[in-house]
Write an enzyme that holds these catalytic residues in place. Structure first.
Site, short mmCIF file in Angstrom:
data_model
loop_
_atom_site.label_atom_id
_atom_site.label_comp_id
_atom_site.label_asym_id
_atom_site.label_seq_id
_atom_site.Cartn_x
_atom_site.Cartn_y
_atom_site.Cartn_z
N ARG A 121 5.88 12.57 108.43
CA ARG A 121 5.43 11.99 107.13
C ARG A 121 5.99 10.59 106.88
NH1 ARG A 121 6.67 17.31 105.38
NH2 ARG A 121 4.80 18.59 105.50
N LYS A 143 -1.72 -2.73 106.90
CA LYS A 143 -2.94 -1.97 107.20
C LYS A 143 -2.80 -1.40 108.59
CE LYS A 143 -6.64 -3.91 104.40
NZ LYS A 143 -7.92 -4.66 104.44
N GLU A 185 -9.08 -15.89 112.72
CA GLU A 185 -8.37 -15.41 111.52
C GLU A 185 -7.58 -16.55 110.88
OE1 GLU A 185 -9.15 -12.54 110.41
OE2 GLU A 185 -9.18 -10.96 111.93
N LYS A 227 -1.17 -14.95 103.84
CA LYS A 227 -1.37 -13.49 103.86
C LYS A 227 -0.32 -12.79 102.99
CE LYS A 227 -2.73 -9.42 106.05
NZ LYS A 227 -3.37 -8.76 107.17
N GLU A 237 -5.58 -3.42 98.23
CA GLU A 237 -6.96 -3.94 98.21
C GLU A 237 -7.81 -3.37 97.08
OE1 GLU A 237 -8.62 -4.77 102.14
OE2 GLU A 237 -10.57 -4.24 101.32
N ARG A 241 -7.33 -8.85 97.81
CA ARG A 241 -7.06 -8.66 99.23
C ARG A 241 -8.36 -8.52 100.03
NH1 ARG A 241 -2.50 -5.08 102.48
NH2 ARG A 241 -3.28 -5.68 104.54
N ASN A 245 -11.24 -10.13 104.21
CA ASN A 245 -12.24 -9.55 105.10
C ASN A 245 -13.47 -10.45 105.27
OD1 ASN A 245 -10.84 -7.14 105.61
ND2 ASN A 245 -11.41 -6.39 103.58
N HIS A 248 -15.78 -9.99 108.21
CA HIS A 248 -15.40 -8.75 108.89
C HIS A 248 -16.47 -7.66 108.80
CE1 HIS A 248 -11.57 -10.73 109.20
NE2 HIS A 248 -10.99 -9.69 109.77
N HIS A 252 -17.34 -6.28 112.15
CA HIS A 252 -17.13 -4.87 112.53
C HIS A 252 -18.42 -4.24 113.04
CE1 HIS A 252 -13.26 -4.38 109.86
NE2 HIS A 252 -13.03 -5.04 110.98
N HIS A 265 -12.22 -8.90 118.70
CA HIS A 265 -12.29 -8.83 117.24
C HIS A 265 -12.48 -10.23 116.63
CE1 HIS A 265 -11.44 -7.50 113.16
NE2 HIS A 265 -10.48 -8.41 113.07
P1 NAD Z 1 -5.29 -6.85 121.33
O1 NAD Z 1 -4.22 -6.11 120.67
O2 NAD Z 1 -6.33 -6.07 122.05
O3 NAD Z 1 -4.66 -7.94 122.28
C1 NAD Z 1 -5.50 -8.77 123.03
C2 NAD Z 1 -5.20 -8.71 124.53
O4 NAD Z 1 -4.06 -9.53 124.80
C3 NAD Z 1 -4.85 -7.33 125.05
O5 NAD Z 1 -5.37 -7.19 126.35
C4 NAD Z 1 -3.32 -7.37 125.09
O6 NAD Z 1 -2.77 -6.44 125.98
C5 NAD Z 1 -3.07 -8.78 125.53
N1 NAD Z 1 -1.80 -9.35 125.16
C6 NAD Z 1 -1.09 -9.14 124.04
N2 NAD Z 1 -0.05 -9.99 123.99
C7 NAD Z 1 -0.08 -10.73 125.11
C8 NAD Z 1 0.72 -11.77 125.61
N3 NAD Z 1 1.72 -12.28 124.91
N4 NAD Z 1 0.42 -12.28 126.82
C9 NAD Z 1 -0.65 -11.83 127.51
N5 NAD Z 1 -1.48 -10.87 127.07
C10 NAD Z 1 -1.19 -10.32 125.87
O7 NAD Z 1 -6.11 -7.74 120.26
P2 NAD Z 1 -5.65 -8.60 119.00
O8 NAD Z 1 -6.65 -9.66 118.90
O9 NAD Z 1 -4.23 -8.92 119.02
O10 NAD Z 1 -5.87 -7.57 117.79
C11 NAD Z 1 -7.14 -7.07 117.48
C12 NAD Z 1 -6.98 -5.82 116.67
O11 NAD Z 1 -6.29 -6.12 115.46
C13 NAD Z 1 -8.28 -5.16 116.28
O12 NAD Z 1 -8.22 -3.79 116.55
C14 NAD Z 1 -8.39 -5.41 114.79
O13 NAD Z 1 -9.09 -4.41 114.12
C15 NAD Z 1 -6.95 -5.45 114.39
N6 NAD Z 1 -6.69 -6.19 113.16
C16 NAD Z 1 -5.94 -5.59 112.21
C17 NAD Z 1 -5.62 -6.25 111.05
C18 NAD Z 1 -4.71 -5.60 110.04
O14 NAD Z 1 -4.57 -6.15 108.95
N7 NAD Z 1 -4.09 -4.50 110.36
C19 NAD Z 1 -6.07 -7.57 110.86
C20 NAD Z 1 -6.82 -8.17 111.85
C21 NAD Z 1 -7.13 -7.47 113.01
N1 GLY Z 2 -6.89 -8.17 107.71
C1 GLY Z 2 -7.28 -7.85 106.38
C2 GLY Z 2 -6.17 -7.35 105.54
O1 GLY Z 2 -5.05 -7.25 105.98
O2 GLY Z 2 -6.38 -7.03 104.40
#
Ligand code: NAD
Ligand code: GLY
Length: 361
Positions: A121, A143, A185, A227, A237, A241, A245, A248, A252, A265
């Site tokens: 939890r 998130k 972003e 942010k 949100e 907030r 998006n 997005h 998405h 993404h």
């Molecule tokens: P990712 O996590 O898939 O990373 C991209 C690629 O880079 C992967 O292959 C990873 O292994 C590689 N990688 C990571 N660090 C590296 C480094 N230093 N050197 C070499 N390779 C490296 O993608 P991302 O773009 O980081 O994240 C996308 C995800 O984030 C999506 O799932 C999206 O929905 C999510 N997201 C979440 C929020 C939130 O607020 N929680 C906001 C925006 C996006």
């Molecule tokens: N990436 C959108 C949020 O964090 O609200």
């Protein structure tokens, strides 16, 4: 030099440290640990690059470390992968006060955050983002989620980390395509609330693409500052907030429609943002010149400005799962100017369809 920002959420407040070489700085980490036990979750790509560094930093303070290496990719942001994390935590008899470290991009960060929210939890977790996208966005704000075949990030929780450590040095190994995806972003903050930052990006995009350390550090810091402010004002949100998006809902739909991992993404968000800008123009809120100006910046960043031709009907069907839908009405983030965004349900399906048709190849 280390820059430190604060996400102000009363008893759940936490710092974001930004700088080079932070993975080696144990003194930034130890104040946030409840016991001398840590689990580092990373993936098969990041493990060979940074796991040993983080592990030896923690071990230098006699913290015992359990590494958990999960498969790499958006396609693995699933229940199955989440269970691999739970299996490891249970097999090692991890306690509620053990700290979970997310070492990687947004996929690792979102999944580890969700695992931390659920295990017994709720256990503490620390974000160590290693992609530009995760340093400027996903590691901040709490998130957490996994994907469902019917919709992106549909299963998750709001759960804040104890600390975000953005080591800009890790970006040295990031592939160009991933760096560019992160820029989507970054541009978002300029578009929704920070015109001077948008203008700075227009003038400095070439430095960011060349990985100039000062430019990158500034972009990460300015993005996180935006942010942190938005999250502090509306953690769950219920209001502004949602502006984070921008692009997005369309993005998405692209990711789910093509199959997770086909488009990155950030690439999907870039094309989605241009659809949102075109729709804003169609509604008379944004000038055609501003749409062109936005398109120019995304082109400069090497990002797609047209979405895949899935068909407007398919987009609308996929978008009907969006988390901003209320009483069946789709609410979209739209622009009234560069630097100013609103959430609105005013656009009709025909208008949205027309913007999609104009914004797809
Ligand atoms: P990712 O996590 O898939 O990373 C991209 C690629 O880079 C992967 O292959 C990873 O292994 C590689 N990688 C990571 N660090 C590296 C480094 N230093 N050197 C070499 N390779 C490296 O993608 P991302 O773009 O980081 O994240 C996308 C995800 O984030 C999506 O799932 C999206 O929905 C999510 N997201 C979440 C929020 C939130 O607020 N929680 C906001 C925006 C996006
Ligand atoms: N990436 C959108 C949020 O964090 O609200």
């Amino acid at each position: 030099m280390i820059q430190t920002l604060q996400v102000a959420l009363d008893e759940r407040s936490y710092p974001i440290h930004i700088g080079r070489g932070l993975l080696q700085q144990i003194e930034l980490i130890t104040p946030h640990l409840k016991q001398k036990r840590a689990v580092i979750v990373t993936n098969t790509t990041v493990a060979p690059l940074y796991l040993d560094q983080l592990r030896s930093t923690l071990e230098s303070a006699q913290i015992s470390v359990l590494p958990v290496v999960i498969p790499d990719g958006e396609a693995y942001k699933t229940w199955g992968t989440l269970n691999l994390i739970f299996d490891a935590l249970l097999e090692a008899r991890c306690e509620r006060s053990t700290t979970l470290f997310a070492l990687g991009g947004g996929v690792v960060g979102d999944m580890v955050g969700f695992a931390a929210a659920c295990y017994q939890r709720g256990m503490p977790f620390i974000q160590i983002p290693t992609t530009l996208l995760s340093q400027v966005d996903s590691s901040v704000g709490g998130k957490t989620a996994i994907n469902h075949p019917l919709g992106k990030n549909m299963i998750g929780a709001f759960y804040q980390p104890k600390l975000v450590l953005a080591d800009i040095g890790t970006l040295d190994t990031l592939p160009d395509r991933e760096l560019k995806a992160g820029l989507a972003e970054v541009i978002k903050y300029g578009l929704i609330r920070d015109l001077p930052f948008f203008e700075w990006l227009e003038a400095n995009m070439s430095y960011l693409l060349a990985r100039d350390p000062e430019a990158l550090a500034y972009a990460v810091q300015r993005s996180c500052a935006n942010k942190a402010e938005v999250v502090a004002a509306d953690e769950r949100e219920t209001g502004d907030r949602a502006l984070l998006n921008l692009g997005h809902t369309f993005g998405h739909a692209i990711e789910t429609g093509l199959g997770y991992g086909e488009w990155l993404h950030g690439e999907a968000v870039a094309a989605g943002t241009l659809i949102a800008a075109r729709l804003s123009c169609l509604l008379g809120w944004l000038s055609a010149d501003d749409v062109l100006r936005i398109e120019k910046l995304f082109v400069l960043a090497g990002l797609p400005v047209k979405g895949p031709a899935l068909g407007a009907g398919r987009y609308l069907d996929l978008m009907s799962h969006d988390k901003k839908v209320i009483d069946g009405r789709l609410r979209l983030v739209l622009l009234t100017a560069i630097g100013k965004a609103v959430v609105s349900d005013i656009a009709t399906a025909d208008q949205i369809g027309a913007a999609i048709d104009a914004g797809c190849t």
